[in-house]
Design a protein around this motif. Structure first.
Motif, PDB file in Angstrom:
ATOM      1  N   ILE A  61      29.272  17.202  74.797  1.00 23.59           N
ATOM      2  CA  ILE A  61      27.913  17.705  74.571  1.00 23.59           C
ATOM      3  C   ILE A  61      27.795  19.161  74.987  1.00 23.59           C
ATOM      4  N   GLU A  62      28.292  19.453  76.227  1.00 22.15           N
ATOM      5  CA  GLU A  62      28.123  20.812  76.747  1.00 22.15           C
ATOM      6  C   GLU A  62      29.088  21.810  76.100  1.00 22.15           C
ATOM      7  N   GLY A  63      30.292  21.329  75.705  1.00 25.11           N
ATOM      8  CA  GLY A  63      31.288  22.274  75.189  1.00 25.11           C
ATOM      9  C   GLY A  63      31.409  22.305  73.687  1.00 25.11           C
ATOM     10  N   VAL A  64      30.884  21.273  73.001  1.00 26.55           N
ATOM     11  CA  VAL A  64      31.060  21.238  71.546  1.00 26.55           C
ATOM     12  C   VAL A  64      29.718  21.195  70.823  1.00 26.55           C
ATOM     13  N   TRP A  65      28.906  20.152  71.143  1.00 24.64           N
ATOM     14  CA  TRP A  65      27.718  19.905  70.333  1.00 24.64           C
ATOM     15  C   TRP A  65      26.663  21.000  70.506  1.00 24.64           C
ATOM     16  N   VAL A  66      26.279  21.283  71.754  1.00 20.45           N
ATOM     17  CA  VAL A  66      25.266  22.324  71.986  1.00 20.45           C
ATOM     18  C   VAL A  66      25.756  23.688  71.523  1.00 20.45           C
ATOM     19  N   PRO A  67      27.015  24.103  71.832  1.00 23.78           N
ATOM     20  CA  PRO A  67      27.485  25.403  71.297  1.00 23.78           C
ATOM     21  C   PRO A  67      27.497  25.438  69.769  1.00 23.78           C
ATOM     22  N   THR A  68      27.820  24.299  69.129  1.00 20.99           N
ATOM     23  CA  THR A  68      27.838  24.271  67.656  1.00 20.99           C
ATOM     24  C   THR A  68      26.437  24.532  67.095  1.00 20.99           C
ATOM     25  N   LEU A  69      25.421  23.870  67.709  1.00 23.30           N
ATOM     26  CA  LEU A  69      24.044  24.100  67.264  1.00 23.30           C
ATOM     27  C   LEU A  69      23.656  25.568  67.430  1.00 23.30           C
ATOM     28  N   LYS A  70      24.024  26.131  68.581  1.00 23.78           N
ATOM     29  CA  LYS A  70      23.696  27.548  68.804  1.00 23.78           C
ATOM     30  C   LYS A  70      24.389  28.442  67.785  1.00 23.78           C
TER      31      LYS A  70
END
Length: 785
Positions: A61-70
């Protein structure tokens, strides 16, 4: 049940039970220790597995999903910035969004806002927009993530998480592109995560509400995305920002092993939960294996116990039989044991013990006979003392018993009297040997030192061990000194002596010491009984006084109620008469009504003054202001006032010519005379002569107030000066008053250093007399407080 009890109370049964229990204890100890170690290792492994899954999800979540959304939002914002550079009109971007209903993975819709937060357009034509306050102040190159918040009302309510990126032209934020993410969208992305065959992963927000639905949650379970916060232990901990692994009940009430991990950037929590029973399945299998092993050890211990019990119990049983025969008095019986060296040695030791017992039996029997005789004497003495309640009689009997037991012909006994001890009885037929004092104090002389030590002293042939000086009193023969003590104090001393007897055995000494203790207890009980009788008599007297005071109190309450009610009724009645018949009353009738009111008011005022004086007297606050006092002048003043109120009753003042001036409190002396004259008038019913006389009696003066009234009952002469006392205390009595006048007179006269008394006159009537010093030096102190 009886058969089992008989087996396990026998020697063989005890050996069997001891070996069996030892084996069981060893097996259980090994099994328990093995299980504890294995359980710790398996639990640690399972907890690390759950923690590893949770950390992996957190990293995703912190390293893939949230950065991808950003990153997606940054790319879209850059595209929008490029379009805005080609055409700087905001309507261009607005129409571009509204004209193309395209989807961006992870987002429900894209919205365009003015940097001030005003809505410009959206990829969703049905979306009405809102004022977005959270994008205010966004900087170029910044991507801002806002956690879930509620938007809309009723059926249009939705929970949105937003990712905002600025549309920049020449370093200035011209618009803000905002992507909306719903919990349902996140569930589509992350909600399918599961752990093993029984575990699951789900997210909650900062308030504990579900963001993703647990994959294994049944459809009937009363949970919903962004519904009520969950109340499980894992959710409570992750909302507080904690990370860890624990056992607790999940949302369905199932016992799980759960890991909880906090996401600081979004405030969310990750819950990784697995069925506790399935997670610790290896531990259950290990526990069953250990149970099988311990059971096998128990069977082996039981077989070993049966063998050892048979091998050891036989010889020991024979020793037991031999011991029973010795116990029954068969001193000639000896035991013969076959077996190991240890058992043969045990049999030899037993036989030697039997020989020693047989040789000492005769000596022991003689000692028992002598000791029984001594104890019988002590018992008879103690039993006889229990029936006495007189300390003198107890000491007399105890002295005789000690003299008989120790074979002494001389004896003395002392009884405590305050700080000293007095000789109560003495028996000295020889007449001079060892003469003891009639009185001594504790710690004074040889006898006082014996009492101070509190221990019995035995003097034989003039030889003493403690250096008390008793040998000078009894230089030869036997002397016994027995302090009589209770648990709290020393009550007396018994001394016996003999020129013939010379030795007391140790057992006899202990018997005499025990006898002294019993005598001390009996003496304490007798003294307490006497004190109890005295206290009972005192309590009975106090009880009678209390009953008298209680009766006096009841009479006083009734009297004061009557005395207050009568004048108040008159005042009220005459005042009401004046009010109701004011126009028709004559002047003389009005004066008569007012006079009655004034008289009754004066009566109540005097009654209140008496109560105030009583209060001051009881508190000791009456102060005498001594000055020159013309007592004769005061008597004439009081007589004049009485004559004005009672013109039909003559009053005579007769003072001797040499009557001196006094040093006294003028106001208090006038109060005494007024009370006495008023009392004389009341009990003579306003008839007959009242006479006030004054005479000099050496350094004192005597004043007498005489009347011709009904007189005083001789049995009441001493009580009429008591507080609240009235000869007739009934409600139908003929004379008013509350019983304070004569009491106040007595207190004031005694405060002047004098005395007051009453007597009957020959021929009828009463006389109340008082004497006070007429010189200041004869009166003692000048005031009393």
């Amino acid at each position: 049940m009886r058969a089992f009890r008989r087996i396990f109370t026998s020697l063989r049964g005890r050996i069997f039970l001891a070996v069996l229990l030892s084996g069981l204890v060893v097996g259980l100890s090994v099994g328990t220790a093995s299980y504890a170690v294995a359980r710790s290792m398996i639990k640690d492994r399972v907890e690390k597995g759950v923690a590893g899954v949770g950390n992996d999800v957190r990293r995703i979540i912190e390293g893939v999903w949230v950065p991808t959304l950003k990153m997606e939002m940054q790319v879209l914002a850059e595209v929008a910035s490029t379009l805005y550079a080609l055409d700087s009109a905001p309507e261009t971007l607005k129409s571009a969004l509204a004209g193309r209903q395209f989807k961006v993975p992870g987002f429900k819709r894209l919205n365009l806002f003015h940097p001030g937060g005003f809505f410009l357009g959206s990829t969703d034509p049905s979306y009405r927009g809102r004022v977005e306050e959270d994008i205010g102040g966004i900087r170029p190159e910044e991507v801002r993530v806002t956690p879930f918040r509620r938007e809309g009302e009723g059926v249009e309510t939705e929970y949105l998480m937003t990712v905002a990126a600025p549309v920049v032209k020449e370093g200035e934020v011209m618009a803000v592109l905002v992507g909306d993410i719903t919990p349902e969208g996140i569930s589509g992305e992350l909600g399918s995560l599961a752990v093993g065959i029984s575990g699951e992963v789900y997210l909650v927000d900062a308030e504990g509400r579900l963001i993703t639905r647990p994959p294994r949650a049944r459809q009937g379970t009363e949970i919903e995305i962004m519904g009520k916060p969950l109340e499980t232990e894992g959710v409570r901990r992750v909302v507080r920002g904690e990370n860890g692994v624990a056992e607790y009940e999940n949302y369905a009430g199932q016992r799980v092993l759960g890991g909880y991990f906090h996401l600081p950037e979004t405030g969310w929590g990750i819950l990784v939960e697995e069925d506790a029973d399935k997670a610790f399945a290896d531990l259950t299998r290990l526990r069953n294996l250990i149970i099988y092993i311990v059971s096998a050890l128990a069977m082996a211990s039981m077989l070993a116990a049966i063998f050892l019990a048979r091998m050891i119990a036989g010889p020991l049983r024979r020793l037991q039989e031999a011991a029973e025969k010795l116990g029954l008095g068969d001193m000639d019986f000896r035991v013969e044991v076959r077996g190991g060296e240890e058992l043969r040695g045990l049999a030899a030791s037993f036989n030697r013990m039997a020989d020693a017992l047989q040789s000492s039996y005769a000596v022991l029997e003689e000692r028992v006979r002598k000791r029984t005789a001594e104890l019988r004497t002590l018992y008879e003495m103690v039993f006889s003392l229990r029936g006495y309640r007189d300390p003198d009689e107890i000491l007399h009997k105890a002295l005789q018993a000690v003299m008989d037991f120790a074979s002494c012909e001389m004896g003395w006994c002392y009884l405590a009297a305050g700080e000293s001890f007095n000789l109560l009885y003495s028996r000295t037929p020889g007449g001079g040997l060892g003469r003891l004092p009639e009185r001594f104090a504790a710690g004074e002389g040889p006898l006082g030192e014996v009492l101070a030590a509190g221990e019995a002293v035995f003097l034989e042939a003039g030889v003493e061990e403690d250096g008390t000086g008793l040998a000078r009193l009894f230089p030869r023969g036997l002397a016994v000194f027995l302090p009589l003590r209770s648990a709290k104090r020393t009550l007396g001393l018994i001394c016996t002596a003999s020129e013939k007897a010379g030795y007391l055995g140790e057992e006899s000494r202990r018997t005499l010491s025990a006898l002294a203790g019993e005598v001390g207890t009996a003496l304490e009980n007798a003294i307490l009984y006497r004190e109890l009788q005295e206290r009972a008599e005192e309590l009975e007297r106090a009880n009678r006084e209390l009953r008298s005071l209680d009766e006096m109190k009841s009479n006083f309450i009734s009297t004061i109620t009557h005395e207050l009610k009568q004048p108040l009724s008159l005042i009220s009645g005459y005042a009401q008469t004046i009010r109701d018949y004011y126009e028709s009353l004559t002047y003389e009738e009005e004066l008569q009504c007012l006079q009655v009111i004034l008289d009754r008011t004066d009566f109540l005022s005097k009654l209140v003054d008496e109560f105030l004086d009583l209060s001051l007297l009881e508190m000791g606050k009456v102060r005498l202001h001594r000055e020159e006092c013309d007592l004769e002048g005061l008597a004439r003043k009081v007589a004049s006032q009485h004559a004005a109120r009672n013109p039909d009753q003559p009053i005579v003042v007769d003072f001797s010519p040499d009557f001196p001036m006094l040093m006294a409190d003028v106001r208090r002396m006038e109060q005494v005379l007024t009370n006495l004259v008023s009392n004389a008038s009341k009990f003579s019913k306003g008839k007959g002569e009242i006479r006030i006389t004054g005479r000099v009696m050496g350094d004192r003066v005597r004043v007498r107030v005489m009347d011709r009234g009904i007189g005083i009952d001789p049995s009441q002469l001493k009580r009429i000066f008591d507080r609240f006392y009235q000869v007739d205390s009934s409600m139908k009595r003929s004379f008013s008053g509350v019983g304070l006048g004569l009491f106040i007179c007595r207190e004031l006269v005694e405060a002047h250093g004098g005395r007051i008394w009453a007597e009957n006159r020959p021929g009828g009537g009463a006389v109340v007399s008082f004497e006070i010093p007429w010189r200041e030096e004869a009166s003692g102190e000048g005031e009393e407080g």
